[in-house]
Write a protein that holds these residues in place. Structure first.
Motif, short mmCIF file in Angstrom:
data_model
loop_
_atom_site.label_atom_id
_atom_site.label_comp_id
_atom_site.label_asym_id
_atom_site.label_seq_id
_atom_site.Cartn_x
_atom_site.Cartn_y
_atom_site.Cartn_z
N PHE A 1 0.84 -1.19 0.00
CA PHE A 1 0.00 0.00 0.00
C PHE A 1 0.88 1.25 0.00
N PRO A 2 1.63 1.50 -1.08
CA PRO A 2 2.50 2.69 -1.07
C PRO A 2 1.70 3.98 -0.94
N ILE A 3 2.23 4.91 -0.16
CA ILE A 3 1.58 6.20 0.09
C ILE A 3 1.88 7.17 -1.04
N ARG A 4 0.83 7.81 -1.57
CA ARG A 4 1.03 8.90 -2.53
C ARG A 4 1.10 10.24 -1.82
N LYS A 5 0.25 10.44 -0.82
CA LYS A 5 0.29 11.70 -0.08
C LYS A 5 -0.44 11.56 1.23
N THR A 6 -0.11 12.46 2.16
CA THR A 6 -0.83 12.56 3.43
C THR A 6 -1.24 14.02 3.63
N MET A 7 -2.23 14.20 4.49
CA MET A 7 -2.71 15.55 4.82
C MET A 7 -3.15 15.54 6.28
N ILE A 8 -2.84 16.61 6.99
CA ILE A 8 -3.29 16.77 8.38
C ILE A 8 -4.17 18.01 8.45
N LEU A 9 -5.32 17.86 9.11
CA LEU A 9 -6.26 18.96 9.31
C LEU A 9 -6.45 19.17 10.81
N LEU A 10 -6.36 20.42 11.25
CA LEU A 10 -6.60 20.76 12.65
C LEU A 10 -7.59 21.89 12.71
N GLU A 11 -8.52 21.81 13.65
CA GLU A 11 -9.43 22.93 13.85
C GLU A 11 -9.68 23.13 15.33
N ASP A 12 -9.77 24.40 15.72
CA ASP A 12 -10.12 24.78 17.08
C ASP A 12 -11.44 25.52 17.01
N ILE A 13 -12.44 25.02 17.73
CA ILE A 13 -13.78 25.61 17.68
C ILE A 13 -13.94 26.48 18.94
N HIS A 14 -14.00 27.79 18.75
CA HIS A 14 -14.04 28.73 19.86
C HIS A 14 -15.46 29.00 20.35
#
Length: 193
Positions: A4-17
């Motif tokens: 399962f070779p990786i083509r890309k990764t992405m990280i998402l972060l959100e802070d809900i105020h």
């Protein structure tokens, strides 16, 4: 042994105020990590798939470690979930390969996590989105932590790819007031209460 070779990764972060009401003492944080990997089963029916779950375990651990680091460490993470999407040449059962490697990686790294890891699986085209369901890590009946995080990658999954995703959260929904078992009252014995 499938790869399962990786083509890309992405990280998402959100802070809900806040969500229209008073700001909470601390913002709610949600984070997700996504990976686009080659689907070795795409394009035809393969009777035996379960071995692929073992092959994805190192990826599950690596993505878990990266997401925990991006969120500033393990402390306070009290929600989790996972999702997977097969590209158009795949099938939903290919996405289901993520159940064990995604779920057990988070449970191992987060420590005493008792509750089942909520999950969603589907087949989708390029740019499709998927909701990662979230729940409390120790008790499935904690309503304040029922949530979802919508994710996707614009150029994936390609027909022969899998999009694999993990999500974690800190704290309840902002302004939660639907009752039920409170996080402070969790016994953490059976994954339910």
């Amino acid at each position: 042994m499938p790869e399962f070779p990786i083509r890309k990764t992405m990280i998402l972060l959100e802070d809900i105020h806040h969500e229209g009401g008073p700001p909470p003492a601390a913002p709610r944080q949600r984070g997700a990590i996504l990976a686009l990997v080659k689907n070795p089963y795409a394009g035809g029916y393969v009777a035996q798939l379960q071995g692929g779950m073992d092959d994805l375990k190192p990826l599950g651990l690596m993505l878990t470690d990266r997401l925990i680091a991006a969120m500033g460490g393990r402390a306070g993470i009290d929600g989790y979930g996972k999702a997977a999407m097969a590209g158009a040449a795949g099938e939903s059962e290919h996405a289901a390969l993520w159940h064990v490697p995604g779920g057990y990686a988070m449970r191992e790294r987060l420590g005493e996590a008792k509750a089942i890891v909520p999950s969603a699986m589907k087949v989708g085209g390029m740019g499709a989105r998927i909701d990662i369901p979230l729940g409390h890590i120790n008790a499935a009946y904690v309503r304040s932590h029922f949530d979802a995080m919508e994710v996707g990658i614009p150029d994936g999954p390609r027909p022969d790819e899998l999009l694999l995703a993990l999500a974690m959260s800190r704290g309840p929904r902002v302004h939660d007031r639907m009752g039920g078992l409170a996080a402070r009252d969790v016994k953490g014995e059976d994954g339910l209460r």
